[in-house]
Design a protein around this motif. Structure first.
Motif, PDB file in Angstrom:
ATOM      1  N   TYR A 614       0.814  -1.217   0.000  1.00 58.65           N
ATOM      2  CA  TYR A 614       0.000   0.000   0.000  1.00 58.65           C
ATOM      3  C   TYR A 614       0.850   1.270   0.000  1.00 58.65           C
ATOM      4  N   LEU A 617       1.495   2.526  -3.403  1.00 65.14           N
ATOM      5  CA  LEU A 617       0.401   3.318  -3.968  1.00 65.14           C
ATOM      6  C   LEU A 617       0.596   4.795  -3.659  1.00 65.14           C
ATOM      7  N   THR A 629       0.030   4.265 -10.437  1.00 68.41           N
ATOM      8  CA  THR A 629      -1.027   4.396  -9.433  1.00 68.41           C
ATOM      9  C   THR A 629      -2.251   3.589  -9.834  1.00 68.41           C
ATOM     10  N   ALA A 633      -3.676   0.505  -7.734  1.00 68.53           N
ATOM     11  CA  ALA A 633      -5.043   0.643  -7.216  1.00 68.53           C
ATOM     12  C   ALA A 633      -5.893  -0.550  -7.632  1.00 68.53           C
ATOM     13  N   ALA A 652      -6.573   2.677  -1.976  1.00 74.28           N
ATOM     14  CA  ALA A 652      -6.630   2.833  -3.435  1.00 74.28           C
ATOM     15  C   ALA A 652      -7.402   4.084  -3.817  1.00 74.28           C
TER      16      ALA A 652
END
Length: 882
Positions: A614, A617, A629, A633, A652
């Motif tokens: 995560y 991201l 990205t 996501a 996300a």
């Protein structure tokens, strides 16, 4: 650096031997993985380092201590796995300074986990050292720690070469049909072509009626070696069996063990003449399959006798773990003395950072334990160690073993607890929190302390699951169950305070819970002495973030990473690294965050997982990378569907909003942010979505949506106070305000955020203030703010936001010139890191320790930096901001 991959017999060992023979002027150090030795921590690394340990005093003391502890040469706290890796790299580099070094590891798929991780760590950091590394390994999945390194897959010989090799092994007529059949069935495998004809009579080879043996090629090759082994004299067979059972190949030890079995040391001569072994100070088999063939060909009685002799020959003072390992293999049935010795070995292994080895020792101890209750306890301890080391399948098997008999209430509760914890660490989704609540309730009448710890685990799991938690497992339901549980004994530990604070927060609201959360954070800050407290550092970090306490978020995330590395708790490491990466990202050090993200990915892959990172991201969003990205996501949303991990879905959406705010796509950002902060209010990071939603709403002409988001945001920021919270609140209010009120709020935001570590938020405050000033036609003031924003955002690598700042600057009439610091754009990420640390006064040795590379690599990178920048010394380095 090269990995030779291929099936057994394809030539990996022969090529490694050829490389060693051709390495004129090189010193050669080597290791060979042995399947039965995978339980012994750092055994493979010890094989590599043993010939050069005389140099250990020349490496820095923290590295020296870590390596000595890992090898069991001194006592001390469990060493940082990365420090052990750096110690090995430094030791090898020191040796290579005097003479080029060839480091080889054959059968890498059978190296112990600790060694394989350390050697792959070293291999990935070879840049300027005079070191060559060669690995021999089977299929990639059998040594996934080596994934991504340069490799060469070996194939069978071409038909012409296969015929020539086969002809060299057959002394007599060979029927063409038999020849073609052998070549086809061996697939050109060189060892098979040499070995299989030895077990076929001349009549069969010449007459054309040979039938292949049953089974896989590897089995048939081993069978060929078995036949050769059985034709040897009995004393020679005993010598080979001892060598097969003792992976070090230490000739002195084997001679001593042979004497205990009444065997003449010269009995190895027939095996040496047959090419099965090479005898010297170390006895080596001609091929790894010979070892396995010899060991498997021996009867169980003979194998136990060999291990017993080796145990008696092994010094219990200098090598107690190897002695315990041999005794375990020499034991027929339950034996408490041996089981207890294995349990002590497990403790030593864990102290050296070898969780996987500790689990293996405990697993064998459980199998040898005569008392059924104690057997269950040891099986549970082994399952816990396997869980923490990332061996989830093995942990499940041990739990099944523990459940194989009727259990008392305490052990039943322990099994329920470990099953729930295993569900959490292996799949942090919707299943874990209700299982943990059930385990906690079972524990309440038995062990209040453990029950409360389990409720805290359940809250942790519920935070991950979010809206996807199963009935009884939401944060609110877990919090209420925890509030009804029995009170902890006084004085309250940091963990108990954290449970009370979070349970109050999720059941009664932010204002009610915040004072208790802060008391918990203070307690965690003071107490970092025990593993029990370290267990909750991830959640303590989440609580600090929830309380808008940036200093403690920074502190706890750093401590958690150090602990998981030190203890070898691989299952926890990716989560610790991800949280740390967020702290570093908000501080504006995208380069350091990138290194943490890469490390987290490597740790996940080492466990055989594919979980979305995560923090990656957030990094991609801050860099303004639309494609990356979007891809991450999608992966996070797939995790959401697959595991019910709601927090990934939130991240996300938040990252999508962040990206598009940077790019100026405000309507897209607003839609994503609205989805994010539309999550239930028990998601602790929901404030992040609110912040993005307010900016997107203000810029897209939807002030009503922004006002609602601001109301929800201030429910935490106004209560929390502090410069971070109030700076974000002031910036958010300013976005929805007009006139002098907006100007004052923007200036307040900048003043407050200047006093924090949150440079990303500060740069964004300068940006939105400059944008507001430009729209108010106050161009001179706007340029001042936008210049600062542009400089900060560009230096941090926030390309989307930097482009937005540049567009605004150009709109004020500013000519945006290339900045002097842009000179560093030609440096690689690692060169920039090294240049920054050198500028800050670190020596090469200090930089090497900080970045886990060798001093020679630091020197090489600095040389490149000086060449690219046209400078001659460190004092010429201009400031490089993180």
């Amino acid at each position: 650096m090269l990995i030779l991959r291929g099936e057994p017999g394809i030539g990996k060992t022969a090529l490694l031997g050829y490389a060693a023979s051709q390495a004129a002027g090189f010193r050669v150090v080597r290791a060979a993985g042995v399947e039965s030795e995978m339980e012994l921590p750092f055994a493979g690394v010890h094989q590599v380092c043993a010939p050069i340990l005389g140099r250990i005093d020349s490496i820095p003391s923290p590295q020296r201590d870590a390596l000595r502890i890992a090898f069991g040469l001194q006592e001390g706290p469990a060493p940082d796995r990365f420090m052990v890796g750096l110690a090995v790299l430094t030791l090898l580099a020191e040796e290579a300074d005097e003479q080029p070094l060839l480091c080889m590891a054959d059968d890498a798929q059978w190296l112990d986990q600790s060694s394989l991780q350390v050697l792959s760590f070293v291999a990935r950091r070879l840049v300027a050292e005079r070191i060559a590394m060669l690995f021999g390994s089977r299929a990639p999945e059998e040594a996934h720690e080596l994934a991504g390194l340069p490799d060469l897959t070996l194939r069978g010989l071409a038909d012409r070469d296969a015929r020539a090799l086969l002809a060299s092994a057959v002394h007599g007529p060979l029927d063409p049909q038999v020849r073609d059949r052998i070549i086809a069935e061996t697939g050109g495998n060189p060892l098979a072509l040499l070995q299989l004809p030895r077990d076929v009579g001349p009549a069969e080879l010449a007459g054309g009626f040979w039938l292949p043996g049953a089974g896989q090629l590897t089995t048939r090759i081993e069978n060929s070696f078995v036949q050769q082994f059985r034709r040897l004299p009995p004393e020679t067979q005993t010598v080979l069996l001892l060598a097969a059972a003792e992976p070090t190949g230490d000739a002195a030890l084997l001679s001593q063990a042979g004497a205990l079995m009444g065997v003449d040391p010269e009995a190895s001569a027939p095996a040496e003449s047959a090419g099965l072994v090479e005898c010297g100070a170390v006895i080596r088999f001609g091929h790894p399959l010979v070892r396995s063939a010899v060991y498997q060909a021996a009867s169980a009685v003979d194998r136990r006798a060999a291990h017993q002799a080796l145990a008696e020959a092994t010094d219990p003072a200098s090598d107690p773990d190897r002695r315990a390992w041999h005794r375990a293999h020499a034991t027929v049935g339950p034996d408490e003395t041996v089981a207890a010795e294995l349990e002590r070995s497990a403790g030593r292994a864990q102290a050296r950072g070898g969780l996987a080895a500790a689990a293996a020792f405990l697993e064998r101890a459980a199998a040898l334990t005569p008392d059924s209750w104690q057997r269950t306890d040891r099986a549970l301890a082994a399952a816990e160690a396997k869980t923490r080391s990332g061996a989830f399948d093995g942990a499940l098997k041990l739990l099944a073993l523990a459940e194989a008999r009727p259990l008392d209430e305490l052990r039943r509760a322990r099994i329920d607890l470990l099953s729930a914890q295993l569900a959490f660490v292996s799949n942090r989704g919707s299943e874990a929190s209700p299982l943990l609540v059930a385990a906690a309730r079972r524990l309440e009448p038995i062990d209040v302390d453990l029950a409360r710890a389990t409720y805290l685990d359940a809250l942790n799991a519920a935070i991950f699951a979010g809206s996807r938690a199963r009935p009884g497992g939401s944060t609110r339901e877990v919090a209420r169950a925890a509030r009804r549980a029995l009170a902890a004994s006084l004085p309250l530990s940091a963990r108990d305070l954290l449970l009370d604070g979070l349970a109050t927060n999720f059941s009664e609201g932010y204002s009610a819970g915040l004072p208790r959360i802060r008391r918990a954070l203070t307690a965690f800050e003071r107490d970092n002495s025990t593993e029990a407290e370290h267990r909750w550092l991830w959640l303590a970090g989440i609580a600090a973030n929830h309380a808008w306490d940036e200093r403690r978020w920074d502190m706890f995330s750093g401590r958690h990473v150090r602990f998981t590395r030190d203890s070898g708790a691989l299952s926890e490491l990716p989560f610790a690294l991800n949280q740390r990466a967020y702290v570093v990202l908000f501080a504006g050090d995208l380069m350091a965050a990138s290194a943490l993200v890469e490390e987290a990915q490597a740790a996940t892959e080492a466990m055989g997982g594919s979980r979305t990172q995560y923090a990656a991201l957030a990094l991609a969003a801050l860099r303004g990378d639309e494609a990356e990205t979007a891809a991450l996501a999608r992966a996070a949303k797939e995790d959401f569907v697959l595991r019910g991990e709601s927090i990934g879905n939130f991240i996300a959406k938040w990252a999508t909003a962040l990206l598009n705010n940077g790019l100026g796509n405000y309507h897209v950002a607003l839609a994503a942010a609205a989805d994010a902060y539309g999550s239930p209010p028990d998601v602790t990071k929901v404030a992040w979505g609110l912040v993005e939603g307010i900016e997107a709403a203000a810029r897209s002409g939807s002030p009503d949506l922004g006002t609602d988001a601001l109301r929800r945001l201030t429910e935490t920021t106004s209560v929390a106070g502090g410069d971070w919270a109030l700076g974000i609140e002031a910036r958010s209010r300013a976005l929805l305000s007009e006139g002098e009120s907006a100007d004052e709020l923007y200036r307040e935001a900048i003043t407050r955020l200047t006093g924090t570590r949150m440079r990303v938020e500060l740069a964004r405050a300068y940006l939105v203030h400059g944008e507001w000033l430009r729209r108010a036609n106050r161009r001179v003031e706007a340029r001042e703010q936008l210049r600062v924003a542009y400089e900060m955002l560009t230096e941090m690598g926030m390309n989307g936001f930097a482009a937005r700042a540049r567009r605004e600057l150009v709109s004020t009439g500013e000519v945006v010139r290339r900045r002097a610091v842009d000179d560093f754009a030609q440096l690689t990420a690692q060169e920039t890191q090294i240049a920054r640390l050198a500028r800050d006064g670190m020596t090469n040795q200090e930089i090497s320790t900080h970045l886990f590379i060798s001093p020679r690599t630091v020197e090489w990178h600095l040389s490149n930096v000086f060449t690219k920048l046209g400078i001659t010394s460190r004092k010429d380095l201009r400031p490089i901001r993180p």
